[in-house]
Write a protein that holds these residues in place. Structure first.
Motif, PDB file in Angstrom:
ATOM      1  N   LEU A 117      16.884   7.358  17.607  1.00 20.89           N
ATOM      2  CA  LEU A 117      16.735   8.393  18.630  1.00 20.89           C
ATOM      3  C   LEU A 117      16.404   7.777  19.981  1.00 20.89           C
ATOM      4  N   LEU A 118      15.507   6.829  19.982  1.00 19.36           N
ATOM      5  CA  LEU A 118      15.126   6.153  21.221  1.00 19.36           C
ATOM      6  C   LEU A 118      16.317   5.398  21.816  1.00 19.36           C
ATOM      7  N   THR A 154      20.744  12.741  15.565  1.00 16.43           N
ATOM      8  CA  THR A 154      19.569  12.033  15.050  1.00 16.43           C
ATOM      9  C   THR A 154      18.358  12.943  15.077  1.00 16.43           C
ATOM     10  N   TRP A 155      18.181  13.689  16.158  1.00 18.47           N
ATOM     11  CA  TRP A 155      17.049  14.608  16.306  1.00 18.47           C
ATOM     12  C   TRP A 155      17.093  15.694  15.235  1.00 18.47           C
ATOM     13  N   MET A 156      18.273  16.263  14.986  1.00 22.92           N
ATOM     14  CA  MET A 156      18.401  17.306  13.969  1.00 22.92           C
ATOM     15  C   MET A 156      18.047  16.758  12.582  1.00 22.92           C
ATOM     16  N   THR A 157      18.431  15.524  12.303  1.00 22.43           N
ATOM     17  CA  THR A 157      18.097  14.908  11.024  1.00 22.43           C
ATOM     18  C   THR A 157      16.597  14.662  10.914  1.00 22.43           C
ATOM     19  N   LEU A 158      16.004  14.171  11.988  1.00 25.04           N
ATOM     20  CA  LEU A 158      14.565  13.913  11.970  1.00 25.04           C
ATOM     21  C   LEU A 158      13.756  15.198  11.806  1.00 25.04           C
ATOM     22  N   LEU A 159      14.214  16.287  12.409  1.00 21.49           N
ATOM     23  CA  LEU A 159      13.469  17.540  12.322  1.00 21.49           C
ATOM     24  C   LEU A 159      13.381  18.082  10.899  1.00 21.49           C
TER      25      LEU A 159
END
Length: 126
Positions: A12-13, A62-67
């Motif tokens: 993500l970063l 990536t954000w959707m997966t992390l959430l």
């Protein structure tokens, strides 16, 4: 699960930082700003606009997966680390200087993320 967080937040970063740096480079290489077809052609003929799009799309997925897996507080805070990495990369890439207030702001962002992560870890132990 810790490895998932490290890889996920690292990706993500990287995507967010790619988007920020590419967006600035795209803008710089498309100067002078004009509202005509030649400007659009100049903008889309360079690689940087595509780097920005790839960065934003990669960050989104990536954000959707992390959430799905990460606690929302630290995840939301960590998603803003690109402000710090963008600041640090602007020095060698764009020749910018980091002022005292920028350095203090970067430290506060990192400290806030660490506090949220620590608080989330303490809550998980209870």
């Amino acid at each position: 699960m810790k490895r998932f967080y490290v890889i996920g937040f690292g990706a993500l970063l990287a995507f967010d930082t790619l988007a920020q740096i590419s967006f600035k480079l795209a803008g710089m290489h498309a100067l002078p700003l004009q509202a005509d077809a030649a400007w659009l052609l100049r903008l889309f003929s360079g690689p940087w606009v595509y780097g920005a799009i790839a960065g934003y799309v990669g960050a989104f997925f990536t954000w959707m997966t992390l959430l799905k897996h990460a606690p929302i507080g630290p995840a939301f805070a960590a998603s803003h680390l690109e402000v710090v990495t963008g600041l640090l990369l602007a020095v060698p890439i764009f020749g910018e200087r980091i002022g005292l207030l920028q350095a203090i702001g970067a430290v506060i962002i990192v400290a806030g993320i660490l506090c949220l992560a620590q608080g989330e870890g303490d809550a998980a132990e209870d």
